[in-house]
Design a protein around this motif. Structure first.
Motif, PDB file in Angstrom:
ATOM      1  N   VAL A  60       0.549  -1.212   0.305  1.00 16.61           N
ATOM      2  CA  VAL A  60      -0.121  -0.151   0.581  1.00 16.61           C
ATOM      3  C   VAL A  60       0.492   0.704   0.077  1.00 16.61           C
ATOM      4  O   VAL A  60       1.790   1.479   0.721  1.00 16.61           O
ATOM      5  N   LYS A  61       0.543   2.144  -0.721  1.00 16.29           N
ATOM      6  CA  LYS A  61       1.015   3.504  -0.936  1.00 16.29           C
ATOM      7  C   LYS A  61       0.060   4.293   0.117  1.00 16.29           C
ATOM      8  O   LYS A  61      -0.472   4.128   0.852  1.00 16.29           O
ATOM      9  N   THR A  62       0.665   5.202   1.154  1.00 13.67           N
ATOM     10  CA  THR A  62       0.362   5.910   1.977  1.00 13.67           C
ATOM     11  C   THR A  62      -0.148   7.357   1.453  1.00 13.67           C
ATOM     12  O   THR A  62      -1.549   8.151   2.545  1.00 13.67           O
ATOM     13  N   ALA A  63      -0.157   7.156   0.779  1.00 13.81           N
ATOM     14  CA  ALA A  63      -1.285   8.553  -0.315  1.00 13.81           C
ATOM     15  C   ALA A  63      -1.068   7.981  -1.200  1.00 13.81           C
ATOM     16  O   ALA A  63      -0.016   7.597  -1.788  1.00 13.81           O
ATOM     17  N   THR A  64      -2.471   8.998  -2.383  1.00 11.08           N
ATOM     18  CA  THR A  64      -2.381   8.732  -3.995  1.00 11.08           C
ATOM     19  C   THR A  64      -0.701   9.646  -4.469  1.00 11.08           C
ATOM     20  O   THR A  64      -1.236   9.184  -5.479  1.00 11.08           O
ATOM     21  N   HIS A  65      -0.111  10.784  -4.186  1.00 12.54           N
ATOM     22  CA  HIS A  65       0.672  11.650  -4.695  1.00 12.54           C
ATOM     23  C   HIS A  65       2.112  10.687  -4.439  1.00 12.54           C
ATOM     24  O   HIS A  65       2.958  11.289  -5.159  1.00 12.54           O
ATOM     25  N   LYS A  66       2.262   9.674  -3.798  1.00 18.54           N
ATOM     26  CA  LYS A  66       3.203   8.790  -3.353  1.00 18.54           C
ATOM     27  C   LYS A  66       3.651   7.905  -4.914  1.00 18.54           C
ATOM     28  O   LYS A  66       2.138   7.780  -5.354  1.00 18.54           O
ATOM     29  N   GLU A  67       4.479   6.976  -4.707  1.00 21.75           N
ATOM     30  CA  GLU A  67       4.580   6.484  -6.191  1.00 21.75           C
ATOM     31  C   GLU A  67       4.682   5.346  -6.054  1.00 21.75           C
ATOM     32  O   GLU A  67       4.705   4.146  -6.827  1.00 21.75           O
ATOM     33  N   LEU A  68       5.631   4.611  -4.828  1.00 22.71           N
ATOM     34  CA  LEU A  68       5.559   3.262  -4.022  1.00 22.71           C
ATOM     35  C   LEU A  68       5.727   3.625  -2.827  1.00 22.71           C
ATOM     36  O   LEU A  68       5.175   4.361  -1.876  1.00 22.71           O
ATOM     37  N   ALA A  69       5.518   2.468  -1.725  1.00 22.07           N
ATOM     38  CA  ALA A  69       5.155   1.477  -0.902  1.00 22.07           C
ATOM     39  C   ALA A  69       6.409   2.363   0.215  1.00 22.07           C
ATOM     40  O   ALA A  69       7.630   2.628  -0.800  1.00 22.07           O
ATOM     41  N   PRO A  70       6.419   3.074   1.056  1.00 18.90           N
ATOM     42  CA  PRO A  70       7.497   3.028   2.399  1.00 18.90           C
ATOM     43  C   PRO A  70       7.771   2.316   2.009  1.00 18.90           C
ATOM     44  O   PRO A  70       7.826   0.897   2.057  1.00 18.90           O
ATOM     45  N   TYR A  71      10.130   2.290   2.199  1.00 21.13           N
ATOM     46  CA  TYR A  71      10.902   1.141   2.078  1.00 21.13           C
ATOM     47  C   TYR A  71      10.942   0.697   3.622  1.00 21.13           C
ATOM     48  O   TYR A  71      11.361  -1.033   3.270  1.00 21.13           O
ATOM     49  N   SER A  72      10.982   1.414   4.652  1.00 17.26           N
ATOM     50  CA  SER A  72      11.220   0.554   5.879  1.00 17.26           C
ATOM     51  C   SER A  72       9.632  -0.462   6.252  1.00 17.26           C
ATOM     52  O   SER A  72       9.038  -0.427   5.715  1.00 17.26           O
ATOM     53  N   PRO A  73      10.110  -1.505   6.115  1.00 15.20           N
ATOM     54  CA  PRO A  73      10.029  -2.980   7.212  1.00 15.20           C
ATOM     55  C   PRO A  73       9.159  -2.047   7.766  1.00 15.20           C
ATOM     56  O   PRO A  73       7.600  -3.081   8.624  1.00 15.20           O
ATOM     57  N   ASP A  74       9.601  -1.437   8.665  1.00 19.02           N
ATOM     58  CA  ASP A  74       8.665  -1.391  10.384  1.00 19.02           C
ATOM     59  C   ASP A  74       7.601   0.218   9.969  1.00 19.02           C
ATOM     60  O   ASP A  74       7.849   0.983  10.962  1.00 19.02           O
TER      61      ASP A  74
END
Length: 177
Positions: A60-74
């Motif tokens: 999942v992405k944290t917002a629509t304007h983001k291209e990728l999901a967060p890198y951190s596993p936590d």
């Protein structure tokens, strides 16, 4: 009578702790560095193991304007800790206010940039998880920190303040040598 009042005043001042001793006081979330607190509280949430992590957390992405999901596993725990801190600092905050806070600019190539809000479903899911472990609760106009949640957050802040004090003492000893 005046002598008796003076004696009471002087005896009460003598019974209190001397001025040379440091008065213990409570440490609040406001007293510590935000980033250090959020990381420490995220570790606490992860160690506790009470939060249910959804299966879609890695895609999942944290917002629509983001291209990728967060890198951190936590990242889920970090966002939950950040949301808990936000609600602690500003009670009666709702999902809409948090989406604005975690939003950012959407870069649209050659078009002008615009502000986009963060994903409200993700924030709502984190809030329900924090409600299930009794850190926040619903109020008429948003969410507030529970008594248990405030104790948790203040305890973590106190631990951070102690760690900072120990590091400062070690630095002073190194400078003396």
């Amino acid at each position: 009578q005046q002598q008796q009042q003076q004696q009471r005043l002087t005896s009460s001042s003598k019974s209190s702790t001397p001025a040379t001793m440091a008065q213990p006081h409570g440490v609040s979330v406001k007293d510590v560095n935000a980033q250090a607190f959020i990381m420490k509280y995220a570790q606490h949430l992860k160690r506790q193991g009470k939060m249910e992590i959804p299966k879609w957390v890695d895609i999942v992405k944290t917002a629509t304007h983001k291209e990728l999901a967060p890198y951190s596993p936590d990242w889920y725990y970090i966002r939950a800790a950040s949301i808990a801190r936000k609600i602690y600092l500003r009670p009666h905050t709702g999902v809409g206010g948090l989406t604005k806070w975690y939003g950012g600019r959407a870069r649209r190539g050659t078009l002008t940039e615009h502000f986009h809000v963060a994903s409200s479903g993700l924030i709502r899911h984190i809030l329900t998880q924090l409600e299930s472990i009794k850190v926040v609760e619903r109020d008429g106009k948003g969410r507030i920190i529970t008594r248990i949640g405030q104790q948790d957050l203040d305890r973590i802040a106190g631990q951070l303040k102690e760690d900072e004090k120990v590091e400062d003492d070690e630095e002073e000893e190194d400078e003396d040598e």
